[in-house]
Design a protein around this motif. Structure first.
Motif, short mmCIF file in Angstrom:
data_model
loop_
_atom_site.label_atom_id
_atom_site.label_comp_id
_atom_site.label_asym_id
_atom_site.label_seq_id
_atom_site.Cartn_x
_atom_site.Cartn_y
_atom_site.Cartn_z
N ASP A 66 0.82 -1.22 0.00
CA ASP A 66 0.00 0.00 0.00
C ASP A 66 0.85 1.26 0.00
O ASP A 66 0.35 2.36 0.18
N ASP A 106 -12.97 3.88 3.89
CA ASP A 106 -12.62 2.48 3.63
C ASP A 106 -13.88 1.64 3.78
O ASP A 106 -14.42 1.50 4.88
N GLU A 107 -14.37 1.10 2.68
CA GLU A 107 -15.65 0.38 2.67
C GLU A 107 -15.50 -1.12 2.90
O GLU A 107 -16.48 -1.86 2.82
N ARG A 108 -14.33 -1.58 3.21
CA ARG A 108 -14.15 -3.00 3.49
C ARG A 108 -14.86 -3.38 4.78
O ARG A 108 -15.11 -2.52 5.64
N PRO A 109 -15.16 -4.64 4.94
CA PRO A 109 -15.74 -5.09 6.21
C PRO A 109 -14.82 -4.72 7.36
O PRO A 109 -13.60 -4.70 7.21
N GLN A 110 -15.38 -4.48 8.53
CA GLN A 110 -14.59 -4.02 9.66
C GLN A 110 -13.48 -4.99 10.04
O GLN A 110 -12.39 -4.58 10.43
N TYR A 111 -13.74 -6.28 9.90
CA TYR A 111 -12.72 -7.25 10.31
C TYR A 111 -11.47 -7.18 9.41
O TYR A 111 -10.41 -7.69 9.78
N GLN A 112 -11.60 -6.54 8.25
CA GLN A 112 -10.46 -6.40 7.35
C GLN A 112 -9.70 -5.10 7.55
O GLN A 112 -8.65 -4.88 6.95
N LYS A 113 -10.21 -4.23 8.40
CA LYS A 113 -9.59 -2.92 8.60
C LYS A 113 -8.80 -2.89 9.91
O LYS A 113 -9.16 -3.54 10.88
N SER A 114 -7.74 -2.12 9.88
CA SER A 114 -6.91 -1.94 11.08
C SER A 114 -7.12 -0.53 11.63
O SER A 114 -7.39 0.40 10.88
N THR A 150 -0.51 2.72 10.76
CA THR A 150 -1.37 1.56 10.95
C THR A 150 -1.02 0.97 12.31
O THR A 150 0.14 0.62 12.57
#
Length: 224
Positions: free
Chosen positions: A12, A58-66, A83
């Motif tokens: 990233d 960030d529209e990813r599911p919460q479990y994928q976000k830090s 991060t």
């Protein structure tokens, strides 16, 4: 940004916190001024916003976000997006080690521009700069002791708000009599310069916010 021999790039564009987080200096930047930073200084920053649920938008599911945070470098006033580890317990105003420690909170970080900050982070910059200047008073008093000309007609002292030719010459003459020892000493010895700390803070904030300034004395950016 980092020495490839001491860091590894992340997909990233961030920097693994196991690297030293240093960036090469540009000509005319803070690194070749009186505020050249040491390697150790560059490892710390002050948190200016903390987002436990991750980056805005960030529209990813919460479990994928830090969880992330935004921070201001102590030595060079660079802006960072951090991060955080899941175990991180961080608040605005906390001093953060960008390198791994026994109480590691940062897994990786990347340098960002002012316009990438959250509203809260942008609003907190003034307080963070004031804190850094106050806690490192001698470092910034030495700007008045050591600042040198940029060109034949322009002196680094003239970059500070409200300091024209006459006041600049007064500072140069007075420091020949002996170095300034504190902001109070500067104020007492220089008639007309009643807020020596505040004018430094104002200039630093301007350098952080404005990308197109011709001269930067305090903010060291990794311009590409």
């Amino acid at each position: 940004m980092n020495d490839p021999q001491r860091s590894r790039a992340l997909p990233d564009g961030g920097t693994d916190a196991r690297s030293d987080g240093e960036a090469d200096s540009d000509s005319g930047s803070a690194a070749d001024s009186a505020f050249e930073s040491t390697e150790d200084d560059r490892k710390f920053a002050v948190a200016i916003d903390v987002l436990p649920t991750g980056r805005p938008g960030d529209e990813r599911p919460q479990y994928q976000k830090s969880p992330i945070a935004y921070a201001l470098g102590e030595s060079d006033f660079r802006l960072f997006e951090l991060t955080l580890t899941e175990e991180a317990d961080l608040s605005v105003g906390d001093r953060i080690a960008l390198e791994p420690t026994d109480d590691e909170v940062v897994s990786r970080y990347r340098e960002v521009d002012f316009d990438e900050l959250t509203h809260n982070a942008a609003a907190e910059i003034e307080y963070a700069v004031e804190r850094i200047v106050e806690e490192n008073e001698q470092r910034f008093v030495d700007f008045y002791n050591e600042a040198e000309p940029i060109t034949l007609r322009l002196h680094r002292l003239n970059l500070l708000p409200g300091i024209g030719k006459k006041l600049r010459n007064t500072i140069l003459d007075e420091r020949k009599r002996g170095p300034f020892e504190s902001f109070e000493d500067v104020s007492d010895r220089i008639s007309g310069l009643h807020r020596p700390k505040e004018v430094l803070v104002e200039r630093i904030i301007e350098e952080i916010r404005e990308e197109d300034l011709k001269y930067r004395v305090f903010v060291d950016r990794n311009d590409e």
